[in-house]
Design a protein around this motif. Structure first.
Motif, mmCIF file in Angstrom:
data_model
loop_
_atom_site.group_PDB
_atom_site.id
_atom_site.type_symbol
_atom_site.label_atom_id
_atom_site.label_comp_id
_atom_site.label_asym_id
_atom_site.label_seq_id
_atom_site.Cartn_x
_atom_site.Cartn_y
_atom_site.Cartn_z
ATOM 1 N N THR A 15 0.827 -1.206 0.000
ATOM 2 C CA THR A 15 0.000 0.000 0.000
ATOM 3 C C THR A 15 0.863 1.260 0.000
ATOM 4 N N ILE A 16 1.926 1.271 0.782
ATOM 5 C CA ILE A 16 2.825 2.430 0.805
ATOM 6 C C ILE A 16 3.494 2.605 -0.557
ATOM 7 N N GLY A 17 3.836 1.494 -1.209
ATOM 8 C CA GLY A 17 4.384 1.591 -2.561
ATOM 9 C C GLY A 17 3.390 2.210 -3.531
ATOM 10 N N CYS A 18 2.118 1.819 -3.405
ATOM 11 C CA CYS A 18 1.070 2.399 -4.249
ATOM 12 C C CYS A 18 0.915 3.889 -3.968
ATOM 13 N N ILE A 19 0.928 4.270 -2.688
ATOM 14 C CA ILE A 19 0.824 5.691 -2.307
ATOM 15 C C ILE A 19 1.967 6.492 -2.925
ATOM 16 N N VAL A 22 1.239 7.028 -6.500
ATOM 17 C CA VAL A 22 0.192 8.041 -6.654
ATOM 18 C C VAL A 22 0.783 9.445 -6.569
ATOM 19 N N ARG A 23 1.764 9.625 -5.708
ATOM 20 C CA ARG A 23 2.379 10.949 -5.533
ATOM 21 C C ARG A 23 3.090 11.441 -6.791
ATOM 22 N N THR A 24 3.417 10.539 -7.698
ATOM 23 C CA THR A 24 4.104 10.939 -8.932
ATOM 24 C C THR A 24 3.132 11.320 -10.044
ATOM 25 N N LEU A 25 1.811 11.167 -9.819
ATOM 26 C CA LEU A 25 0.828 11.428 -10.873
ATOM 27 C C LEU A 25 0.873 12.898 -11.306
ATOM 28 N N THR A 26 0.717 13.091 -12.590
ATOM 29 C CA THR A 26 0.734 14.441 -13.142
ATOM 30 C C THR A 26 -0.545 14.683 -13.948
ATOM 31 N N PRO A 116 0.485 3.001 -10.329
ATOM 32 C CA PRO A 116 0.122 3.842 -11.468
ATOM 33 C C PRO A 116 1.315 4.653 -11.935
ATOM 34 N N GLN A 117 1.495 4.716 -13.247
ATOM 35 C CA GLN A 117 2.609 5.467 -13.818
ATOM 36 C C GLN A 117 2.253 6.955 -13.897
ATOM 37 N N LEU A 121 -3.216 9.065 -14.739
ATOM 38 C CA LEU A 121 -4.431 9.818 -14.427
ATOM 39 C C LEU A 121 -4.765 10.809 -15.536
ATOM 40 N N ALA A 122 -3.775 11.509 -16.048
ATOM 41 C CA ALA A 122 -4.007 12.471 -17.123
ATOM 42 C C ALA A 122 -4.611 11.783 -18.344
#
Length: 321
Positions: A15-19, A22-26, A116-117, A121-122
């Motif tokens: 889960t921390i890896g997923c978080i 997520v922080r890298t999403l642009t 997620p890369q 999200l974009a």
């Protein structure tokens, strides 16, 4: 605003890896709800510390009971669910909080073992803008250990006669993802489901009685008369498949085996009752396979599921030893 919902159960490391991914999403505004399904390990303190370290005063913690009265003011929440509600029920708690945010336009359910890369999200937001009739959109799921191979091109086909599924693009090269852009889908793969607010308002939440497996099929069937399903090939998500329930057929856990078998019958009875004879015949083949794999101790469970699939619970199954 996109609300990202991540469900944790005894899997804080993933889960921390997923978080962190997520922080890298642009390319889009997001808020995050991490829902812990009453983990029996040290997940909650580990997640609390990780979220506080990464987000500071943008982070808040809620008990499940507080969700119904909370108007979101923070960007990141850790929600302590009161019990283990399975995939659908656990994620539904996060969706309820997201729905209380008037700025929420989309919810994105991500398995905790996904990464997620940055542009994922974009790509979803751009695809959703171009396809307003699509109420749910899938991403390109790639194997985390072999990211050049597709695990699923957004969604899958469901064979109502056998109860088996086929992920579009399975084991094909990532470079072929776009060739599946307009392929018909029966459902969006639950590891990464991008849901329009209108879907949530009109169709509602997932049916938590499934607990695990087949809930995405039911959910997409319920919405099929009002919305289309879509796929954004450029939305890339790595997936560490099968981490919680056991991914290899010979090693699948009792819990995963139970819900896979029971819910195959439930989904058929609810949506395709005319196919019950072939599904039952398929379970006879399943019984032979259990014998072949040295899993004869699971046969009593299979027969109890067959006769009581509408009411039986996992707690009703007695395992040897």
């Amino acid at each position: 605003m996109t609300w990202i919902v991540v469900l944790n159960w005894n899997g804080a490391e993933d889960t921390i890896g997923c978080i962190d991914a997520v922080r890298t999403l642009t390319g889009g505004r997001w808020r995050l709800a991490v829902c812990d399904n009453a983990s029996g390990d040290d997940s909650v303190p580990r997640l609390r510390a990780a979220l506080r370290e990464r987000f500071g005063d943008r982070f808040a913690e809620l008990a499940e009971a507080d969700v119904a009265t909370t108007t979101p003011q923070h960007d990141v929440y850790l929600i302590r669910n009161a019990g283990n509600y399975g995939y659908a029920g656990g994620n539904n708690v996060g969706l309820r909080l997201a729905m209380r945010d008037p700025d929420m336009g989309f919810a994105w359910i991500l398995n905790n073992d996904t990464l997620p890369q940055p542009g994922a999200l974009a790509a979803l937001l751009g695809h959703a803008a171009d396809h307003p009739q699509q109420g749910m959109i899938g991403s390109t799921l790639l194997y985390a250990h072999q990211p050049d191979l597709i695990q699923g091109a957004g969604g899958a086909r469901y064979n109502r006669w056998t109860g088996l599924v086929q992920h579009l693009g399975w084991n094909r090269s990532r470079t072929e993802a776009a060739t599946f852009a307009n392929a018909p889908l029966d459902y969006i793969i639950g590891a990464a489901m991008f849901i329009r607010r209108a879907w949530l308002e009109q169709i509602g939440l997932m049916d938590d009685s499934f607990f695990l497996y087949f809930e995405e099929i039911d959910y997409c069937r319920r919405g099929r008369h009002r919305f289309d399903l879509g796929y954004a090939p450029d939305s890339l998500v790595l997936h560490k498949e099968g981490g919680t329930t056991g991914g290899h057929r010979d090693q699948i856990s009792w819990l995963a085996d139970f819900y896979n078998l029971r819910n195959r019958l439930r989904i058929t009875w609810r949506h395709f009752p005319y196919a019950m004879p072939t599904i039952i015949a398929g379970l006879c083949v399943t019984a032979l396979n259990r014998l072949r794999r040295g899993q004869a101790d699971r046969l009593p469970m299979l027969w109890r599921i067959l006769w009581r699939f509408q009411t039986i619970r996992f707690e009703d199954v007695r395992r040897p030893g």
